[in-house]
Design a protein around this motif. Structure first.
Motif, PDB file in Angstrom:
ATOM      1  N   VAL A  47      14.000   1.301  -1.072  1.00 32.77           N
ATOM      2  CA  VAL A  47      13.734   1.031   0.570  1.00 32.77           C
ATOM      3  C   VAL A  47      12.492   1.632   0.901  1.00 32.77           C
ATOM      4  CG1 VAL A  47      16.000   0.352   1.283  1.00 32.77           C
ATOM      5  CG2 VAL A  47      15.440   2.902   1.488  1.00 32.77           C
ATOM      6  N   VAL A  48      11.973   2.207  -0.162  1.00 30.77           N
ATOM      7  CA  VAL A  48      10.831   3.241   0.137  1.00 30.77           C
ATOM      8  C   VAL A  48       9.475   2.394  -0.127  1.00 30.77           C
ATOM      9  CG1 VAL A  48       9.616   5.195  -0.614  1.00 30.77           C
ATOM     10  CG2 VAL A  48      12.211   5.369  -0.437  1.00 30.77           C
ATOM     11  N   PRO A  49       8.283   2.506   0.608  1.00 32.63           N
ATOM     12  CA  PRO A  49       7.232   1.798   0.536  1.00 32.63           C
ATOM     13  C   PRO A  49       6.502   2.179  -0.524  1.00 32.63           C
ATOM     14  CG  PRO A  49       6.884   3.246   2.433  1.00 32.63           C
ATOM     15  CD  PRO A  49       8.682   3.211   1.953  1.00 32.63           C
ATOM     16  N   ALA A  50       5.720   1.333  -1.478  1.00 36.54           N
ATOM     17  CA  ALA A  50       5.095   1.785  -2.399  1.00 36.54           C
ATOM     18  C   ALA A  50       3.799   2.490  -1.788  1.00 36.54           C
ATOM     19  CB  ALA A  50       4.228   0.307  -3.170  1.00 36.54           C
ATOM     20  N   PRO A  51       3.129   3.228  -2.655  1.00 35.84           N
ATOM     21  CA  PRO A  51       1.900   4.013  -2.389  1.00 35.84           C
ATOM     22  C   PRO A  51       0.718   2.861  -1.673  1.00 35.84           C
ATOM     23  CG  PRO A  51       2.855   4.624  -4.415  1.00 35.84           C
ATOM     24  CD  PRO A  51       3.543   3.600  -4.164  1.00 35.84           C
ATOM     25  N   PRO A  52      -0.218   3.334  -0.811  1.00 31.61           N
ATOM     26  CA  PRO A  52      -0.974   2.465  -0.464  1.00 31.61           C
ATOM     27  C   PRO A  52      -2.177   2.084  -1.254  1.00 31.61           C
ATOM     28  CG  PRO A  52      -0.660   4.281   1.010  1.00 31.61           C
ATOM     29  CD  PRO A  52      -0.019   4.715  -0.168  1.00 31.61           C
ATOM     30  N   LEU A  53      -2.714   0.980  -1.268  1.00 30.78           N
ATOM     31  CA  LEU A  53      -3.484   0.698  -2.205  1.00 30.78           C
ATOM     32  C   LEU A  53      -4.933   1.220  -2.049  1.00 30.78           C
ATOM     33  CD1 LEU A  53      -2.805  -3.455  -2.273  1.00 30.78           C
ATOM     34  CD2 LEU A  53      -2.076  -1.525  -3.961  1.00 30.78           C
ATOM     35  N   ARG A  54      -5.314   1.426  -0.889  1.00 30.67           N
ATOM     36  CA  ARG A  54      -6.620   2.034  -0.582  1.00 30.67           C
ATOM     37  C   ARG A  54      -6.476   3.474   0.032  1.00 30.67           C
ATOM     38  NH1 ARG A  54     -10.900  -1.099   1.325  1.00 30.67           N
ATOM     39  NH2 ARG A  54     -11.745   1.193   1.685  1.00 30.67           N
ATOM     40  N   GLN A  55      -6.205   4.537  -0.819  1.00 35.23           N
ATOM     41  CA  GLN A  55      -5.830   5.879  -0.362  1.00 35.23           C
ATOM     42  C   GLN A  55      -7.099   6.508   0.360  1.00 35.23           C
ATOM     43  OE1 GLN A  55      -3.394   8.099  -2.923  1.00 35.23           O
ATOM     44  NE2 GLN A  55      -1.841   6.110  -3.237  1.00 35.23           N
ATOM     45  N   ASP A  56      -8.216   6.020  -0.027  1.00 31.15           N
ATOM     46  CA  ASP A  56      -9.538   6.519   0.204  1.00 31.15           C
ATOM     47  C   ASP A  56      -9.686   6.163   1.741  1.00 31.15           C
ATOM     48  OD1 ASP A  56      -9.981   3.925  -0.323  1.00 31.15           O
ATOM     49  OD2 ASP A  56     -11.952   4.509  -0.654  1.00 31.15           O
ATOM     50  N   ASN A  57      -8.976   5.264   2.277  1.00 30.50           N
ATOM     51  CA  ASN A  57      -9.523   4.831   3.863  1.00 30.50           C
ATOM     52  C   ASN A  57      -7.910   4.936   4.580  1.00 30.50           C
ATOM     53  OD1 ASN A  57      -9.740   3.317   6.108  1.00 30.50           O
ATOM     54  ND2 ASN A  57     -11.747   2.502   4.961  1.00 30.50           N
ATOM     55  N   VAL A  58      -8.108   5.937   5.696  1.00 30.51           N
ATOM     56  CA  VAL A  58      -6.835   6.229   6.219  1.00 30.51           C
ATOM     57  C   VAL A  58      -6.441   4.839   7.280  1.00 30.51           C
ATOM     58  CG1 VAL A  58      -7.758   7.375   8.284  1.00 30.51           C
ATOM     59  CG2 VAL A  58      -5.368   7.809   7.735  1.00 30.51           C
ATOM     60  N   CYS A  59      -7.533   4.159   7.715  1.00 30.42           N
ATOM     61  CA  CYS A  59      -7.263   2.864   8.562  1.00 30.42           C
ATOM     62  C   CYS A  59      -6.520   2.123   7.646  1.00 30.42           C
ATOM     63  CB  CYS A  59      -8.610   2.375   8.926  1.00 30.42           C
ATOM     64  SG  CYS A  59      -9.618   3.454  10.043  1.00 30.42           S
ATOM     65  N   GLU A  60      -6.806   1.913   6.378  1.00 28.49           N
ATOM     66  CA  GLU A  60      -6.161   0.761   5.308  1.00 28.49           C
ATOM     67  C   GLU A  60      -4.790   1.238   5.279  1.00 28.49           C
ATOM     68  OE1 GLU A  60      -7.364  -2.116   4.727  1.00 28.49           O
ATOM     69  OE2 GLU A  60      -9.079  -1.845   5.778  1.00 28.49           O
ATOM     70  N   ILE A  61      -4.580   2.567   5.068  1.00 27.83           N
ATOM     71  CA  ILE A  61      -3.162   3.103   4.935  1.00 27.83           C
ATOM     72  C   ILE A  61      -2.444   2.713   6.049  1.00 27.83           C
ATOM     73  CG2 ILE A  61      -2.007   5.418   4.877  1.00 27.83           C
ATOM     74  CD1 ILE A  61      -4.229   6.432   3.221  1.00 27.83           C
ATOM     75  N   PHE A  62      -2.914   3.055   7.373  1.00 32.47           N
ATOM     76  CA  PHE A  62      -2.208   2.609   8.434  1.00 32.47           C
ATOM     77  C   PHE A  62      -1.805   1.134   8.663  1.00 32.47           C
ATOM     78  CE2 PHE A  62      -3.392   7.222  10.386  1.00 32.47           C
ATOM     79  CZ  PHE A  62      -2.321   7.637   9.686  1.00 32.47           C
ATOM     80  N   ARG A  63      -2.952   0.671   8.185  1.00 31.79           N
ATOM     81  CA  ARG A  63      -2.708  -1.118   8.209  1.00 31.79           C
ATOM     82  C   ARG A  63      -1.578  -1.545   7.448  1.00 31.79           C
ATOM     83  NH1 ARG A  63      -9.099  -1.600   8.398  1.00 31.79           N
ATOM     84  NH2 ARG A  63      -9.392  -1.509  10.811  1.00 31.79           N
ATOM     85  N   GLU A  64      -1.265  -0.976   6.079  1.00 29.51           N
ATOM     86  CA  GLU A  64      -0.390  -1.020   5.330  1.00 29.51           C
ATOM     87  C   GLU A  64       1.239  -0.588   6.083  1.00 29.51           C
ATOM     88  OE1 GLU A  64      -0.399  -0.689   1.039  1.00 29.51           O
ATOM     89  OE2 GLU A  64      -2.432  -0.430   1.152  1.00 29.51           O
TER      90      GLU A  64
END
Length: 235
Positions: free
Chosen positions: A47-64
């Motif tokens: 039930v744990v989400p996978a690590p974000p694909l774009r870890q260099d961009n906090v906006c993309e992290i929060f979009r995921e």
């Protein structure tokens, strides 16, 4: 001639159709049981989400993972550590992996042995520090492999660092020194003797600056997401 009722009863029983298992009993219940055991044995990983694909961009992290913004904002409001600092810490501590632990050392070069520390989870919190957090501020169900609690832990730890050492909460490199070495280690200047740690702390500071700049351009996306949030009363 006497009628044998026992023979009649036996014949009737044989003619009755056998009871069949319901669909729920035969299929659904075993599936639920197996799934639950897999969940427990696997450390709740499914039930744990996978690590974000774009870890260099906090906006993309929060979009995921939009709820991560909510957790970071809650920690900021409770303890004072900026969102960008929290996320930079998680980035360098675990790369947003929930169940990570330090790799085991090897006995005789090939036998898996003990781990170098008790660090675990998104924030790589050590057992003693986590225990202090739970005794002082953590919820009953807090775990280190949930982002909500990991970010709250980071905020709590940095608040204690600010109160005890006077380090501003917008100074990520020195906050990270105290986080990595412990407050006693920071007082004794252990970080000054560790060039590798100094490079990591500089990277944390640079990542914080990058995240803060990115967040300024997209934070409005994550405020007022819920139906009950509106106008000046959210974010």
């Amino acid at each position: 001639m006497r009628f044998n009722w026992q023979i009649l009863e036996t014949a009737i029983r044989r003619r009755r159709p056998k009871k069949t298992q319901s669909f729920t009993t035969r299929y659904v219940t075993p599936f639920i049981f197996i799934s639950l055991m897999t969940w427990l044995v696997g450390g709740f990983a499914i039930v744990v989400p996978a690590p974000p694909l774009r870890q260099d961009n906090v906006c993309e992290i929060f979009r995921e993972q939009p709820t991560w913004y909510d957790h970071a904002a809650s920690s900021r409001d409770r303890w004072g550590t900026p969102i960008a600092v929290q996320m930079a810490f998680v980035h360098y501590e675990s790369s947003f992996r929930s169940h990570i632990r330090p790799p085991r050392s090897q006995l005789f070069g090939f036998i898996p042995w003990v781990r170098p520390s008790t660090a675990y989870g998104y924030a790589q919190a050590l057992d003693p520090a986590w225990s202090d957090y739970m005794n002082e501020a953590g919820s009953v169900f807090a775990t280190r492999d949930q982002m909500k609690h990991a970010l709250d832990f980071i905020g709590w730890y940095n608040r204690k660092t600010h109160e005890q050492l006077g380090i501003p909460q917008n100074k990520p490199d020195h906050l990270y020194y105290a986080y990595h070495e412990g407050r006693t280690g920071y007082r004794r200047g252990y970080h000054k003797q560790k060039p590798a740690l100094q490079r990591i702390a500089a990277n944390v500071a640079a990542r914080t600056t990058s995240y803060q700049s990115q967040l300024a351009s997209c934070e409005s996306e994550f405020r007022c997401r819920q139906f009950y949030e509106f106008g000046p009363f959210c974010g």
